[in-house]
Design an enzyme around this catalytic site. Sequence first.
Site, PDB file in Angstrom:
ATOM      1  N   TRP A  51      83.384  27.627  49.321  1.00 40.64           N
ATOM      2  CA  TRP A  51      82.735  28.838  48.817  1.00 40.64           C
ATOM      3  C   TRP A  51      83.218  30.077  49.566  1.00 40.64           C
ATOM      4  CZ3 TRP A  51      79.379  29.853  44.885  1.00 40.64           C
ATOM      5  CH2 TRP A  51      78.720  31.071  44.916  1.00 40.64           C
ATOM      6  N   HIS A  52      83.484  29.921  50.840  1.00 47.91           N
ATOM      7  CA  HIS A  52      83.920  31.063  51.647  1.00 47.91           C
ATOM      8  C   HIS A  52      85.391  31.407  51.415  1.00 47.91           C
ATOM      9  CE1 HIS A  52      80.079  30.409  53.664  1.00 47.91           C
ATOM     10  NE2 HIS A  52      80.169  31.683  53.978  1.00 47.91           N
ATOM     11  N   GLY A  53      86.060  30.655  50.544  1.00 53.16           N
ATOM     12  CA  GLY A  53      87.383  31.036  50.083  1.00 53.16           C
ATOM     13  C   GLY A  53      88.559  30.608  50.942  1.00 53.16           C
ATOM     14  N   THR A  76      80.405  24.520  51.058  1.00 53.97           N
ATOM     15  CA  THR A  76      80.184  25.818  51.711  1.00 53.97           C
ATOM     16  C   THR A  76      81.492  26.375  52.250  1.00 53.97           C
ATOM     17  OG1 THR A  76      77.931  25.162  52.272  1.00 53.97           O
ATOM     18  CG2 THR A  76      78.855  27.018  53.482  1.00 53.97           C
TER      19      THR A  76
END
Length: 163
Positions: free
Chosen positions: A40-42, A37
Amino acid sequence: SFYLWNKRYIYIPLGGSKTGYYPGYKYINIMIVFAFTALWHGDFGPSLLIWGSLMSLGMIPEILLNKLYWSTNITMIKNIRENSYLNRYIHALGGGINDIILISANMIGYGPGFDVMVDIWKTLLSSMTGWYMLLWAIAWTSTANIMIIHMKHHQLKNTFASC
């Protein structure tokens, strides 16, 4: 939703909550999901690594206490479990405390950061006013949880009037 995607395509294929040969397997799976996660948020910076770790660690007490709560033979806890009304309030209180932990983790990962959150917790725990504020916050998050629990209870019994 992103939650369901993580559950279906990461958590369950990893083995989910099945312990396998190692009893800590479930917790490792949770940590992997939160690491993903964060990726995923970079931004795989330190604040999101701390966020993922705290989110994982914040779930472990809830899981362990839930397991203890449902397996213990202590008379007082058995009486609470058997009283569906009181049982819901105990779960709401646990959820309220867990919400505060998860809000703190989110403040580190997506808010002002670790140092500011440590200062906030020092302030909360170092004075009577801070303790009152913390108890107030737990009371409000517990209230929100009991509302959700009661709504789910009424939905299951089909006694919840829809608008």
